[in-house]
Design a protein around this motif. Structure first.
Motif, PDB file in Angstrom:
ATOM      1  N   HIS A  17       0.970  -1.137  -0.015  1.00 42.33           N
ATOM      2  CA  HIS A  17       0.008   0.251  -0.079  1.00 42.33           C
ATOM      3  C   HIS A  17       0.716   1.279  -0.042  1.00 42.33           C
ATOM      4  CE1 HIS A  17      -3.272  -2.440   2.290  1.00 42.33           C
ATOM      5  NE2 HIS A  17      -2.935  -2.978   1.178  1.00 42.33           N
ATOM      6  N   TYR A  18       2.160   1.152   0.360  1.00 41.72           N
ATOM      7  CA  TYR A  18       2.991   2.475   0.774  1.00 41.72           C
ATOM      8  C   TYR A  18       4.281   2.279  -0.219  1.00 41.72           C
ATOM      9  CZ  TYR A  18      -0.396   3.530   4.126  1.00 41.72           C
ATOM     10  OH  TYR A  18      -1.264   3.631   4.911  1.00 41.72           O
ATOM     11  N   ARG A  19       4.188   1.457  -1.308  1.00 43.98           N
ATOM     12  CA  ARG A  19       5.505   1.434  -2.081  1.00 43.98           C
ATOM     13  C   ARG A  19       5.519   2.788  -2.916  1.00 43.98           C
ATOM     14  NH1 ARG A  19       9.359  -1.979  -2.740  1.00 43.98           N
ATOM     15  NH2 ARG A  19      10.511  -1.613  -4.676  1.00 43.98           N
ATOM     16  N   GLY A  20       6.524   3.311  -3.266  1.00 42.01           N
ATOM     17  CA  GLY A  20       6.840   4.446  -4.159  1.00 42.01           C
ATOM     18  C   GLY A  20       7.586   5.218  -3.681  1.00 42.01           C
ATOM     19  N   GLU A  21       7.678   6.771  -4.097  1.00 45.16           N
ATOM     20  CA  GLU A  21       8.721   7.686  -3.712  1.00 45.16           C
ATOM     21  C   GLU A  21       7.898   8.856  -3.254  1.00 45.16           C
ATOM     22  OE1 GLU A  21      12.026   8.050  -6.355  1.00 45.16           O
ATOM     23  OE2 GLU A  21      12.804   5.784  -6.031  1.00 45.16           O
ATOM     24  N   LEU A  22       8.373   9.637  -2.591  1.00 38.37           N
ATOM     25  CA  LEU A  22       7.609  11.163  -2.387  1.00 38.37           C
ATOM     26  C   LEU A  22       8.270  12.250  -3.178  1.00 38.37           C
ATOM     27  CD1 LEU A  22       6.154  10.784   1.025  1.00 38.37           C
ATOM     28  CD2 LEU A  22       4.867  10.531  -1.002  1.00 38.37           C
ATOM     29  N   ASP A  23       7.839  12.943  -3.873  1.00 34.00           N
ATOM     30  CA  ASP A  23       8.690  14.042  -4.440  1.00 34.00           C
ATOM     31  C   ASP A  23       7.734  15.069  -4.624  1.00 34.00           C
ATOM     32  OD1 ASP A  23      10.726  15.295  -5.701  1.00 34.00           O
ATOM     33  OD2 ASP A  23      10.511  14.604  -7.592  1.00 34.00           O
ATOM     34  N   PRO A  24       7.902  16.291  -3.842  1.00 31.90           N
ATOM     35  CA  PRO A  24       8.796  16.184  -2.920  1.00 31.90           C
ATOM     36  C   PRO A  24       8.747  15.555  -1.533  1.00 31.90           C
ATOM     37  CG  PRO A  24       7.389  18.274  -2.817  1.00 31.90           C
ATOM     38  CD  PRO A  24       6.911  17.339  -3.881  1.00 31.90           C
ATOM     39  N   HIS A  25       9.582  15.471  -0.650  1.00 32.31           N
ATOM     40  CA  HIS A  25       9.394  14.973   0.629  1.00 32.31           C
ATOM     41  C   HIS A  25      10.120  15.983   1.801  1.00 32.31           C
ATOM     42  CE1 HIS A  25      12.974  13.014  -1.361  1.00 32.31           C
ATOM     43  NE2 HIS A  25      13.642  13.803  -0.421  1.00 32.31           N
ATOM     44  N   ASP A  26       9.820  15.641   2.836  1.00 36.78           N
ATOM     45  CA  ASP A  26      10.602  16.313   3.872  1.00 36.78           C
ATOM     46  C   ASP A  26      11.682  15.595   4.716  1.00 36.78           C
ATOM     47  OD1 ASP A  26       8.865  18.840   4.188  1.00 36.78           O
ATOM     48  OD2 ASP A  26       7.248  17.142   4.687  1.00 36.78           O
ATOM     49  N   GLY A  48       3.576  21.091   9.876  1.00 35.00           N
ATOM     50  CA  GLY A  48       4.337  21.932  10.797  1.00 35.00           C
ATOM     51  C   GLY A  48       4.207  21.507  12.097  1.00 35.00           C
ATOM     52  N   ASP A  49       3.489  20.630  12.761  1.00 32.55           N
ATOM     53  CA  ASP A  49       3.500  19.920  14.067  1.00 32.55           C
ATOM     54  C   ASP A  49       4.349  18.688  14.053  1.00 32.55           C
ATOM     55  OD1 ASP A  49       1.882  21.873  15.032  1.00 32.55           O
ATOM     56  OD2 ASP A  49       0.122  20.768  14.501  1.00 32.55           O
ATOM     57  N   GLU A  50       4.867  18.327  12.811  1.00 34.90           N
ATOM     58  CA  GLU A  50       5.715  17.165  12.829  1.00 34.90           C
ATOM     59  C   GLU A  50       4.900  15.825  12.813  1.00 34.90           C
ATOM     60  OE1 GLU A  50       9.501  17.414  15.287  1.00 34.90           O
ATOM     61  OE2 GLU A  50      10.311  18.614  13.499  1.00 34.90           O
ATOM     62  N   ASN A  51       3.722  16.050  12.370  1.00 33.62           N
ATOM     63  CA  ASN A  51       2.882  15.006  12.090  1.00 33.62           C
ATOM     64  C   ASN A  51       3.401  14.111  10.653  1.00 33.62           C
ATOM     65  OD1 ASN A  51       0.866  16.604  14.162  1.00 33.62           O
ATOM     66  ND2 ASN A  51       0.955  14.449  14.343  1.00 33.62           N
ATOM     67  N   ILE A  52       3.390  12.937  10.828  1.00 31.10           N
ATOM     68  CA  ILE A  52       3.679  12.404   9.284  1.00 31.10           C
ATOM     69  C   ILE A  52       2.353  12.167   8.552  1.00 31.10           C
ATOM     70  CG2 ILE A  52       4.250  10.216   8.226  1.00 31.10           C
ATOM     71  CD1 ILE A  52       6.141   9.965  10.817  1.00 31.10           C
ATOM     72  N   ILE A  53       2.305  12.972   7.475  1.00 31.86           N
ATOM     73  CA  ILE A  53       1.033  12.955   6.616  1.00 31.86           C
ATOM     74  C   ILE A  53       1.176  12.052   5.316  1.00 31.86           C
ATOM     75  CG2 ILE A  53       0.269  15.086   7.502  1.00 31.86           C
ATOM     76  CD1 ILE A  53       1.749  16.552   4.800  1.00 31.86           C
ATOM     77  N   ASP A  54       2.328  11.776   5.067  1.00 32.72           N
ATOM     78  CA  ASP A  54       2.609  10.630   3.961  1.00 32.72           C
ATOM     79  C   ASP A  54       3.917   9.813   4.154  1.00 32.72           C
ATOM     80  OD1 ASP A  54       1.627   9.120   1.927  1.00 32.72           O
ATOM     81  OD2 ASP A  54       1.566  10.990   0.596  1.00 32.72           O
ATOM     82  N   ALA A  55       3.947   8.834   3.476  1.00 35.79           N
ATOM     83  CA  ALA A  55       5.173   8.048   3.714  1.00 35.79           C
ATOM     84  C   ALA A  55       5.230   6.964   2.707  1.00 35.79           C
ATOM     85  CB  ALA A  55       5.215   7.355   5.161  1.00 35.79           C
ATOM     86  N   ARG A  56       6.234   6.569   2.074  1.00 37.84           N
ATOM     87  CA  ARG A  56       6.588   5.679   1.098  1.00 37.84           C
ATOM     88  C   ARG A  56       7.809   5.190   1.045  1.00 37.84           C
ATOM     89  NH1 ARG A  56       2.004   6.618   0.693  1.00 37.84           N
ATOM     90  NH2 ARG A  56       0.767   7.133  -1.345  1.00 37.84           N
ATOM     91  N   ALA A  67       7.258  -6.278   3.478  1.00 36.36           N
ATOM     92  CA  ALA A  67       5.912  -6.161   4.148  1.00 36.36           C
ATOM     93  C   ALA A  67       6.118  -5.671   5.542  1.00 36.36           C
ATOM     94  CB  ALA A  67       5.705  -7.880   4.407  1.00 36.36           C
ATOM     95  N   SER A  68       7.282  -5.649   6.163  1.00 38.70           N
ATOM     96  CA  SER A  68       7.465  -5.059   7.352  1.00 38.70           C
ATOM     97  C   SER A  68       7.626  -3.578   7.086  1.00 38.70           C
ATOM     98  CB  SER A  68       8.775  -5.440   8.001  1.00 38.70           C
ATOM     99  OG  SER A  68       9.474  -4.425   8.398  1.00 38.70           O
ATOM    100  N   ALA A  69       8.051  -3.001   5.853  1.00 32.87           N
ATOM    101  CA  ALA A  69       8.157  -1.633   5.720  1.00 32.87           C
ATOM    102  C   ALA A  69       6.781  -1.198   5.409  1.00 32.87           C
ATOM    103  CB  ALA A  69       9.096  -1.379   4.417  1.00 32.87           C
ATOM    104  N   ASP A  70       6.023  -1.929   4.496  1.00 33.19           N
ATOM    105  CA  ASP A  70       4.712  -1.519   4.261  1.00 33.19           C
ATOM    106  C   ASP A  70       3.789  -1.365   5.642  1.00 33.19           C
ATOM    107  OD1 ASP A  70       3.297  -1.042   1.801  1.00 33.19           O
ATOM    108  OD2 ASP A  70       1.719  -2.491   2.437  1.00 33.19           O
ATOM    109  N   LEU A  71       3.820  -2.409   6.376  1.00 31.17           N
ATOM    110  CA  LEU A  71       2.756  -2.302   7.701  1.00 31.17           C
ATOM    111  C   LEU A  71       3.518  -1.244   8.505  1.00 31.17           C
ATOM    112  CD1 LEU A  71       2.958  -6.115   8.218  1.00 31.17           C
ATOM    113  CD2 LEU A  71       0.859  -4.675   7.976  1.00 31.17           C
ATOM    114  N   LEU A  72       4.739  -1.056   8.779  1.00 27.80           N
ATOM    115  CA  LEU A  72       5.317   0.051   9.401  1.00 27.80           C
ATOM    116  C   LEU A  72       4.743   1.509   8.908  1.00 27.80           C
ATOM    117  CD1 LEU A  72       7.082   0.751  11.958  1.00 27.80           C
ATOM    118  CD2 LEU A  72       8.996   0.805  10.264  1.00 27.80           C
ATOM    119  N   LEU A  73       4.979   1.661   7.766  1.00 29.92           N
ATOM    120  CA  LEU A  73       4.492   2.991   7.201  1.00 29.92           C
ATOM    121  C   LEU A  73       2.951   3.392   7.295  1.00 29.92           C
ATOM    122  CD1 LEU A  73       6.764   3.555   4.045  1.00 29.92           C
ATOM    123  CD2 LEU A  73       7.150   4.065   6.384  1.00 29.92           C
TER     124      LEU A  73
END
Ligand code: FES
Length: 131
Positions: A17-26, A48-56, A67-73
């Motif tokens: 579900h979370y495979r890919g790249e984010l461009d831009p990313h922080d 701005g509150d340092e909450n994760i709003i997206d991850a890949r 699978a571990s990366a996907d579940l963790l993200l």
């Protein structure tokens, strides 16, 4: 291995579900599993509150590492960087739901190591992050 968790791992490996790249990313960090050379990169977007709003995640690896990366993200969506820094190997093993020997443990914990090194803004990841 418990059949239920085995199915989750295979499903997440084949249909992440979370495979890919984010461009831009922080935040972006990558590292490899020293035992096999497989590489994993994680990109994060935070507000701005340092909450994760997206991850890949991207890179290659075995079913357990992917699978571990996907579940963790999935697990860290909405969490703060501070909460990510406090994640432990037990959190990841709980998500995977299986017992692992030392070699497979390295596979399972690669994503946590990469994620925490990124959250801490480290130049180099350390195994201490996942002990
Ligand atoms: Fe390379 Fe699992 S064998 S990460």
């Amino acid at each position: 291995m418990d059949d239920f968790y085995r199915e989750i791992i295979i499903d997440r490996y084949q249909n992440p579900h979370y495979r890919g790249e984010l461009d831009p990313h922080d935040i972006s960090f990558e590292d490899s599993n020293p035992l096999c050379g497989d590489e994993l990169r994680i990109d994060l977007r935070v507000n701005g509150d340092e909450n994760i709003i997206d991850a890949r995640f991207s890179g290659k690896g075995c079913a357990i590492s992917q699978a571990s990366a996907d579940l963790l993200l999935e697990y860290i969506q909405g969490k703060t960087l501070e909460e990510v820094k406090n994640l432990t190997k037990e959190n990841v093993l709980e998500l995977l739901g299986i017992e692992l020997g030392p070699v497979r443990l390295k596979c399972a914990l690669l994503s946590l190591k990469v994620l925490k090194a990124g959250a801490y803004g480290m130049d180099e990841a350390s195994d201490d992050l996942v002990d």
